[in-house]
Design a protein around this motif. Structure first.
Motif, mmCIF file in Angstrom:
data_model
loop_
_atom_site.group_PDB
_atom_site.id
_atom_site.type_symbol
_atom_site.label_atom_id
_atom_site.label_comp_id
_atom_site.label_asym_id
_atom_site.label_seq_id
_atom_site.Cartn_x
_atom_site.Cartn_y
_atom_site.Cartn_z
ATOM 1 N N CYS A 411 0.881 -1.182 0.000
ATOM 2 C CA CYS A 411 0.000 0.000 0.000
ATOM 3 C C CYS A 411 0.915 1.227 0.000
ATOM 4 O O CYS A 411 1.930 1.245 0.690
ATOM 5 C CB CYS A 411 -0.885 -0.006 1.242
ATOM 6 S SG CYS A 411 -1.843 1.513 1.433
ATOM 7 N N CYS A 417 -1.197 3.874 6.707
ATOM 8 C CA CYS A 417 -2.485 3.880 5.987
ATOM 9 C C CYS A 417 -3.669 3.879 6.960
ATOM 10 O O CYS A 417 -3.737 3.064 7.877
ATOM 11 C CB CYS A 417 -2.551 2.647 5.079
ATOM 12 S SG CYS A 417 -4.173 2.430 4.336
ATOM 13 N N HIS A 425 -9.545 -3.981 2.424
ATOM 14 C CA HIS A 425 -8.330 -3.268 2.010
ATOM 15 C C HIS A 425 -7.111 -3.864 2.716
ATOM 16 O O HIS A 425 -6.054 -4.066 2.090
ATOM 17 C CB HIS A 425 -8.441 -1.773 2.324
ATOM 18 C CG HIS A 425 -7.187 -1.016 2.018
ATOM 19 N ND1 HIS A 425 -6.749 -0.786 0.721
ATOM 20 C CD2 HIS A 425 -6.248 -0.483 2.841
ATOM 21 C CE1 HIS A 425 -5.605 -0.121 0.768
ATOM 22 N NE2 HIS A 425 -5.276 0.073 2.041
ATOM 23 N N HIS A 431 0.715 -3.803 4.451
ATOM 24 C CA HIS A 431 0.969 -2.582 5.243
ATOM 25 C C HIS A 431 2.187 -2.710 6.140
ATOM 26 O O HIS A 431 2.480 -1.804 6.922
ATOM 27 C CB HIS A 431 -0.291 -2.220 6.055
ATOM 28 C CG HIS A 431 -1.436 -1.837 5.189
ATOM 29 N ND1 HIS A 431 -2.376 -2.747 4.771
ATOM 30 C CD2 HIS A 431 -1.763 -0.636 4.614
ATOM 31 C CE1 HIS A 431 -3.253 -2.142 3.984
ATOM 32 N NE2 HIS A 431 -2.910 -0.868 3.874
HETATM 33 ZN ZN ZN Z 1 -3.522 0.915 2.809
#
Ligand code: ZN
Ligand code: ZN
Length: 445
Positions: A411, A417, A425, A431
């Motif tokens: 990401c 994030c 997601h 991440h």
């Molecule tokens: Zn993300």
């Protein structure tokens, strides 16, 4: 000793060896080494056992003996009234010394020693897992603890079942409270201050692992029960000896209300010191000096004192494990589940301290500021938290990869994030990486 009882001449030597033993296990081991020891022991059972008890307990023998000998107070027996008055002054010479008593004394010394180590670590020296109390401090602590042992054995919580309590009349409750006060009233005011400081310490242990309303009832399980709670990281350790239904009746449960504090308050009021309770902390009247009082964090300069953390107490760090993940990974539902399941065998166990020590082997992978941080150093809470947040995710990533995780595309916002709170997601993007977009790109941790 005389030889009138036909013990052979060499029996003198065996006898003298045995009366200088300091523990029950050493006596038991000695008896197994030779039949001669056993013969001499049989001829002088009482004096040898008393000598070993005396070596084991020193000046605490009278208090420790009373704990072993006493019976619980039964308000339904009229003779219990007179028993109660003599309990605090029971003498070893009036009692029968046998292996069972000696074993009970031995077990209690183990409880007292472990609790003294813990007390010393919590309120005196944060760097030492074993007691650093001076002889005077140790004497005050142990004497108070034996008196607490006695009180809890005379007024144990296991006597009361939830149904009984709901049906207790005010008169019976008043009678029990009055008897508790009678037992404590034999001690000097100074001795009661010491008892109360140690009660505060025991209360802190209970509060750490049990709901607040369970503190007073669980004090009645006594030092041995409270040590078991500490060792098990849970009040379930005393479930077999206490009716946990009682907690549903807490609001109308006057038998346990102010289990120690109520009689003590009444005594202090009577003796002209009604305000005492407000100022009591576990170290008052026990410790002359607190070693870690001014301890300062070497990494940020904060004077954390007794709140300093190191490998001797990391095992007891009480922080939900997902909150130790880096940045917004702590809000990522997949990362939360993974870190919880991968650490399930170390949380709330003696393995958690060594697990944190293990995280120090990841320092080379992260920011240079941690390069000099070692598992043998002490830290304040916020510095340790910073270290854990910078390293736990690295360990978790390694574990996930070892378990066969196929890393999805990174990401852009990495661990920062905000959308990773959304499960789909979180599943579609990795991440566990530095942000390449957003406010913190290029910033060092
Ligand atoms: Zn993300
Ligand atoms: Zn610090």
């Amino acid at each position: 000793m005389t030889r009138a009882n036909s013990v052979p001449l060499t029996g003198d030597i065996w006898y003298h060896i045995m009366i200088h033993l300091h523990t029950l296990p050493s006596l038991q081991a000695t008896l197994l080494t030779s039949r001669l020891f056993y013969t001499v022991f049989q001829a002088h059972r009482n004096s040898i056992m008393r000598a070993v008890a005396s070596n084991m307990l020193g000046e605490h023998l009278p208090e420790a003996w009373r704990v072993v000998c006493c019976r619980h107070y039964d308000h339904t027996r009229p003779e219990a009234e007179s028993d109660l008055k003599s309990i605090a002054f029971e003498d070893i010479h009036n009692g029968v010394t046998n292996m069972s008593n000696l074993n009970a004394l031995h077990k209690n010394t183990q409880v007292v020693r472990k609790l003294e180590d813990l007390y010393s670590h919590m309120y005196d020296d944060r760097n030492s897992p074993i007691s650093v109390l001076s002889p005077d401090e140790s004497f005050r602590f142990q004497r108070a603890l034996y008196r607490i042992f006695l009180y809890c054995k005379v007024f144990p919580g296991h006597l009361f079942k939830a149904d009984d309590i709901a049906g207790q009349s005010d008169e019976v409750v008043a009678k029990i409270r009055n008897k508790r006060q009678t037992l404590l009233d034999v001690y000097s005011t100074e001795a009661l201050y010491q008892i109360y400081s140690v009660v505060k310490f025991l209360g802190h242990i209970i509060e750490r692992y049990c709901a607040e309303q369970m503190r007073e009832p669980l004090l009645s399980t006594g030092p041995a029960g409270i040590l078991r709670i500490w060792q098990a990281y849970s009040c379930e350790a005393v479930e077999s000896e206490f009716d946990f239904e009682l907690f549903h009746f807490w609001q109308e449960n006057p038998v346990f209300e102010g289990y120690f504090s109520l009689p003590l308050e009444n005594i202090w009021k009577k003796r002209g010191d009604p305000e005492y309770e407000q100022f009591a902390v576990p170290s008052t009247h026990i410790l002359d000096n607190i070693v870690s009082k001014d301890a300062t964090c070497p990494w940020c300069g904060y004077k954390a004192g007794l709140r300093m953390l190191n490998a001797t107490n990391w095992t007891r760090l009480f922080v939900p494990i997902p909150t130790l993940l880096k940045s917004n990974l702590k809000r990522n539902p997949i990362a939360q589940e993974d870190v919880t399941s991968f650490t399930a065998n170390v949380i709330n166990s003696d393995a958690f301290g060594p697990f944190i020590v293990h995280l120090f082997s990841f320092t080379t992978h992260t920011a240079p500021e941690f390069d000099k941080w070692k598992s043998t150093d002490s830290y304040c809470f916020s510095c340790l938290l910073r270290f854990l947040e910078a390293h736990l995710w690295v360990w978790l990533l390694e574990e996930k990869l070892k378990a066969g995780w196929i890393t999805p595309e990174n990401c852009w916002y990495g661990w920062d994030c905000r959308t990773q709170t959304n499960r789909s997601h979180a599943e579609r993007r990795n991440h566990f990486c530095a942000p390449t977009k957003g406010d913190s790109v290029g910033k060092l941790e």
